[in-house]
Design a protein around this motif. Structure first.
Motif, PDB file in Angstrom:
ATOM      1  N   MET A  58       8.175   7.325  19.976  1.00  0.00           N
ATOM      2  CA  MET A  58       9.326   6.431  19.884  1.00  0.00           C
ATOM      3  C   MET A  58       9.479   5.918  18.457  1.00  0.00           C
ATOM      4  SD  MET A  58      10.016   2.843  21.913  1.00  0.00           S
ATOM      5  CE  MET A  58       8.994   1.848  20.820  1.00  0.00           C
ATOM      6  N   ASP A  59      10.661   6.110  17.889  1.00  0.00           N
ATOM      7  CA  ASP A  59      10.972   5.587  16.563  1.00  0.00           C
ATOM      8  C   ASP A  59      11.440   4.142  16.714  1.00  0.00           C
ATOM      9  OD1 ASP A  59      11.663   5.224  13.919  1.00  0.00           O
ATOM     10  OD2 ASP A  59      13.649   6.112  14.178  1.00  0.00           O
ATOM     11  N   ALA A  60      10.624   3.190  16.273  1.00  0.00           N
ATOM     12  CA  ALA A  60      10.954   1.767  16.391  1.00  0.00           C
ATOM     13  C   ALA A  60      11.440   1.237  15.055  1.00  0.00           C
ATOM     14  CB  ALA A  60       9.735   0.986  16.859  1.00  0.00           C
ATOM     15  N   ARG A  61      12.606   0.607  15.079  1.00  0.00           N
ATOM     16  CA  ARG A  61      13.149  -0.044  13.883  1.00  0.00           C
ATOM     17  C   ARG A  61      13.161  -1.544  14.128  1.00  0.00           C
ATOM     18  NH1 ARG A  61      18.780   1.861  12.162  1.00  0.00           N
ATOM     19  NH2 ARG A  61      19.266   1.349  14.324  1.00  0.00           N
ATOM     20  N   PHE A  62      12.846  -2.322  13.102  1.00  0.00           N
ATOM     21  CA  PHE A  62      12.787  -3.773  13.208  1.00  0.00           C
ATOM     22  C   PHE A  62      13.791  -4.356  12.213  1.00  0.00           C
ATOM     23  CE2 PHE A  62       8.712  -1.880  14.189  1.00  0.00           C
ATOM     24  CZ  PHE A  62       8.431  -2.426  15.444  1.00  0.00           C
ATOM     25  N   LEU A  63      14.882  -4.907  12.733  1.00  0.00           N
ATOM     26  CA  LEU A  63      15.989  -5.353  11.887  1.00  0.00           C
ATOM     27  C   LEU A  63      16.362  -6.803  12.196  1.00  0.00           C
ATOM     28  CD1 LEU A  63      18.371  -2.260  12.212  1.00  0.00           C
ATOM     29  CD2 LEU A  63      16.710  -2.711  10.391  1.00  0.00           C
ATOM     30  N   GLY A  64      16.833  -7.493  11.186  1.00  0.00           N
ATOM     31  CA  GLY A  64      17.451  -8.788  11.395  1.00  0.00           C
ATOM     32  C   GLY A  64      18.879  -8.612  11.879  1.00  0.00           C
ATOM     33  N   ILE A  65      19.480  -9.681  12.347  1.00  0.00           N
ATOM     34  CA  ILE A  65      20.847  -9.596  12.870  1.00  0.00           C
ATOM     35  C   ILE A  65      21.813  -9.088  11.795  1.00  0.00           C
ATOM     36  CG2 ILE A  65      22.760 -10.920  13.844  1.00  0.00           C
ATOM     37  CD1 ILE A  65      20.644 -12.826  15.029  1.00  0.00           C
ATOM     38  N   ALA A  66      21.664  -9.586  10.576  1.00  0.00           N
ATOM     39  CA  ALA A  66      22.574  -9.204   9.494  1.00  0.00           C
ATOM     40  C   ALA A  66      22.418  -7.739   9.084  1.00  0.00           C
ATOM     41  CB  ALA A  66      22.343 -10.101   8.279  1.00  0.00           C
ATOM     42  N   ASP A  67      21.302  -7.121   9.465  1.00  0.00           N
ATOM     43  CA  ASP A  67      21.048  -5.730   9.086  1.00  0.00           C
ATOM     44  C   ASP A  67      21.635  -4.730  10.069  1.00  0.00           C
ATOM     45  OD1 ASP A  67      19.509  -6.574   6.860  1.00  0.00           O
ATOM     46  OD2 ASP A  67      17.779  -6.880   8.180  1.00  0.00           O
ATOM     47  N   LEU A  68      22.230  -5.206  11.141  1.00  0.00           N
ATOM     48  CA  LEU A  68      22.791  -4.314  12.157  1.00  0.00           C
ATOM     49  C   LEU A  68      24.157  -3.815  11.688  1.00  0.00           C
ATOM     50  CD1 LEU A  68      21.901  -6.545  15.236  1.00  0.00           C
ATOM     51  CD2 LEU A  68      20.873  -4.304  14.724  1.00  0.00           C
ATOM     52  N   VAL A  69      24.214  -2.551  11.315  1.00  0.00           N
ATOM     53  CA  VAL A  69      25.474  -2.015  10.798  1.00  0.00           C
ATOM     54  C   VAL A  69      26.222  -1.216  11.864  1.00  0.00           C
ATOM     55  CG1 VAL A  69      24.710  -1.988   8.410  1.00  0.00           C
ATOM     56  CG2 VAL A  69      24.265   0.001   9.857  1.00  0.00           C
ATOM     57  N   GLU A  70      25.532  -0.828  12.920  1.00  0.00           N
ATOM     58  CA  GLU A  70      26.168  -0.127  14.027  1.00  0.00           C
ATOM     59  C   GLU A  70      25.398  -0.425  15.304  1.00  0.00           C
ATOM     60  OE1 GLU A  70      26.023   3.976  13.051  1.00  0.00           O
ATOM     61  OE2 GLU A  70      23.859   4.133  13.188  1.00  0.00           O
ATOM     62  N   ALA A  71      26.057  -0.235  16.423  1.00  0.00           N
ATOM     63  CA  ALA A  71      25.414  -0.521  17.706  1.00  0.00           C
ATOM     64  C   ALA A  71      24.320   0.508  17.971  1.00  0.00           C
ATOM     65  CB  ALA A  71      26.440  -0.501  18.828  1.00  0.00           C
ATOM     66  N   PRO A  72      23.088   0.061  18.186  1.00  0.00           N
ATOM     67  CA  PRO A  72      22.031   1.008  18.535  1.00  0.00           C
ATOM     68  C   PRO A  72      22.199   1.489  19.962  1.00  0.00           C
ATOM     69  CG  PRO A  72      21.201  -1.232  18.644  1.00  0.00           C
ATOM     70  CD  PRO A  72      22.615  -1.327  18.148  1.00  0.00           C
ATOM     71  N   SER A  73      21.522   2.556  20.298  1.00  0.00           N
ATOM     72  CA  SER A  73      21.547   3.024  21.684  1.00  0.00           C
ATOM     73  C   SER A  73      20.738   2.096  22.576  1.00  0.00           C
ATOM     74  CB  SER A  73      20.991   4.449  21.768  1.00  0.00           C
ATOM     75  OG  SER A  73      20.912   4.859  23.121  1.00  0.00           O
ATOM     76  N   VAL A  74      19.538   1.761  22.124  1.00  0.00           N
ATOM     77  CA  VAL A  74      18.657   0.856  22.868  1.00  0.00           C
ATOM     78  C   VAL A  74      18.249  -0.271  21.940  1.00  0.00           C
ATOM     79  CG1 VAL A  74      16.466   0.611  24.101  1.00  0.00           C
ATOM     80  CG2 VAL A  74      17.805   2.720  24.329  1.00  0.00           C
ATOM     81  N   ALA A  75      18.450  -1.502  22.378  1.00  0.00           N
ATOM     82  CA  ALA A  75      18.110  -2.668  21.565  1.00  0.00           C
ATOM     83  C   ALA A  75      17.226  -3.617  22.360  1.00  0.00           C
ATOM     84  CB  ALA A  75      19.376  -3.399  21.120  1.00  0.00           C
ATOM     85  N   VAL A  76      16.199  -4.121  21.699  1.00  0.00           N
ATOM     86  CA  VAL A  76      15.364  -5.188  22.255  1.00  0.00           C
ATOM     87  C   VAL A  76      15.528  -6.395  21.339  1.00  0.00           C
ATOM     88  CG1 VAL A  76      13.056  -5.925  22.924  1.00  0.00           C
ATOM     89  CG2 VAL A  76      13.728  -3.522  23.187  1.00  0.00           C
ATOM     90  N   VAL A  77      16.134  -7.445  21.858  1.00  0.00           N
ATOM     91  CA  VAL A  77      16.438  -8.637  21.068  1.00  0.00           C
ATOM     92  C   VAL A  77      15.334  -9.658  21.329  1.00  0.00           C
ATOM     93  CG1 VAL A  77      18.180 -10.350  20.501  1.00  0.00           C
ATOM     94  CG2 VAL A  77      18.885  -8.117  21.410  1.00  0.00           C
ATOM     95  N   VAL A  78      14.633 -10.041  20.276  1.00  0.00           N
ATOM     96  CA  VAL A  78      13.439 -10.870  20.436  1.00  0.00           C
ATOM     97  C   VAL A  78      13.672 -12.276  19.879  1.00  0.00           C
ATOM     98  CG1 VAL A  78      10.975 -11.070  19.952  1.00  0.00           C
ATOM     99  CG2 VAL A  78      12.008  -8.801  20.236  1.00  0.00           C
ATOM    100  N   ASP A  79      13.421 -13.264  20.718  1.00  0.00           N
ATOM    101  CA  ASP A  79      13.420 -14.665  20.289  1.00  0.00           C
ATOM    102  C   ASP A  79      12.323 -15.375  21.068  1.00  0.00           C
ATOM    103  OD1 ASP A  79      13.843 -17.398  19.782  1.00  0.00           O
ATOM    104  OD2 ASP A  79      15.976 -17.088  19.440  1.00  0.00           O
ATOM    105  N   VAL A  80      11.185 -15.538  20.416  1.00  0.00           N
ATOM    106  CA  VAL A  80      10.008 -16.116  21.065  1.00  0.00           C
ATOM    107  C   VAL A  80      10.133 -17.632  21.170  1.00  0.00           C
ATOM    108  CG1 VAL A  80       7.509 -16.469  20.816  1.00  0.00           C
ATOM    109  CG2 VAL A  80       8.514 -14.218  20.352  1.00  0.00           C
ATOM    110  N   MET A  81      10.562 -18.292  20.091  1.00  0.00           N
ATOM    111  CA  MET A  81      10.599 -19.755  20.035  1.00  0.00           C
ATOM    112  C   MET A  81      12.001 -20.264  19.725  1.00  0.00           C
ATOM    113  SD  MET A  81       6.993 -20.601  18.138  1.00  0.00           S
ATOM    114  CE  MET A  81       5.468 -19.876  18.729  1.00  0.00           C
ATOM    115  N   ARG A  82      12.935 -20.296  20.754  1.00  0.00           N
ATOM    116  CA  ARG A  82      12.490 -20.341  22.123  1.00  0.00           C
ATOM    117  C   ARG A  82      13.453 -19.691  23.106  1.00  0.00           C
ATOM    118  NH1 ARG A  82      12.309 -26.704  21.933  1.00  0.00           N
ATOM    119  NH2 ARG A  82      13.765 -26.170  20.281  1.00  0.00           N
ATOM    120  N   ALA A  83      14.538 -19.096  22.636  1.00  0.00           N
ATOM    121  CA  ALA A  83      15.633 -18.723  23.539  1.00  0.00           C
ATOM    122  C   ALA A  83      15.213 -17.838  24.699  1.00  0.00           C
ATOM    123  CB  ALA A  83      16.755 -18.049  22.748  1.00  0.00           C
TER     124      ALA A  83
END
Length: 233
Positions: A1-26
């Protein structure tokens, strides 16, 4: 699996599969809301939209970052959420980073929202999906939040190698800026147990999937698939 780790501002196109991470606290809070019986969570674009949805649906519960405000039923704190019965209710959530990140990838074919409390379930969904490429959205601090990056890297590791150990990732998260700010009272709407609850690994057995429903981005708990379910995910 090719994993990319991007900030919100770095998203230039919709990925096929996205995991949105917010630990503290959403997305720790979202998992706790489901644990307290919530049926679904509507991710609002703004505080005004959250209040408008609440006004149109008085039985819904609205939740926001920071201190309590008129019109909102709850704040973004897992510790404070523990005592609230949300059985069968819809929750409207608006936060500074997590909900923004999920809305930024709403066109993806699969959007999972994650934190440590649902890490293993999230990894199992990714394993069953068998995606070649997964984009992890690190929502906090313009993509620099180490608690979110640590969680994303841990989930990526678990999705490809079951032996990945959580200890080092949890230590990183516990030392991150967000944890320090929560412990020192820099942030408002905080319960003393929030940090510990955010670092409670695999507290819940479900993943959380977000998808568009009638123009709203809606988050729901997602059962962990068995191998026979792979083609249906």
């Amino acid at each position: 699996m090719d994993a990319r780790f991007l900030g919100i501002a770095d998203l230039v196109e919709a990925p096929s599969v996205a995991v949105v991470v917010d630990v503290m606290r959403a997305f720790t809070v979202a998992a706790w809301a489901f644990g307290q019986g919530a049926e679904r969570i509507v991710l609002a674009e703004s505080l005004d939209e959250a209040l408008a949805l609440k006004a149109h649906h008085p039985d819904w519960a609205a939740l926001k970052d920071g201190p309590a405000e008129p019109g909102f039923d709850m704040v973004n704190s897992p510790g404070l959420l523990q005592s609230i019965d949300l059985g069968g209710r819809t929750v409207v959530q608006k936060t500074t980073a997590g909900t923004v990140g999920a809305l930024a990838v709403k066109e993806a074919s699969l959007v999972l929202c994650a934190s440590f409390v649902v890490a293993e379930a999230t990894a199992q969904v990714l394993r069953a999906r068998g995606s070649d490429s997964v984009t992890f959205v690190v929502t906090g601090e313009d993509g620099r939040a180490d608690e979110d990056l640590a969680c994303a890297q841990y989930i990526a590791g678990r999705a490809t190698e079951a032996g990945t150990d959580a200890a080092a990732y949890l230590r990183r998260a516990g030392a991150a800026r967000a944890a320090v700010e929560l412990s020192e009272g820099v942030r408002q709407g905080v319960h003393p147990d929030d940090i510990a609850l955010c670092l409670e690994l695999d507290r819940f057995p479900f993943a959380m999937r977000a998808a568009l429903e009638d123009s709203l981005m809606v988050l729901r708990p997602c059962a962990v698939p068995s191998l026979t379910d792979e083609v249906q995910i």
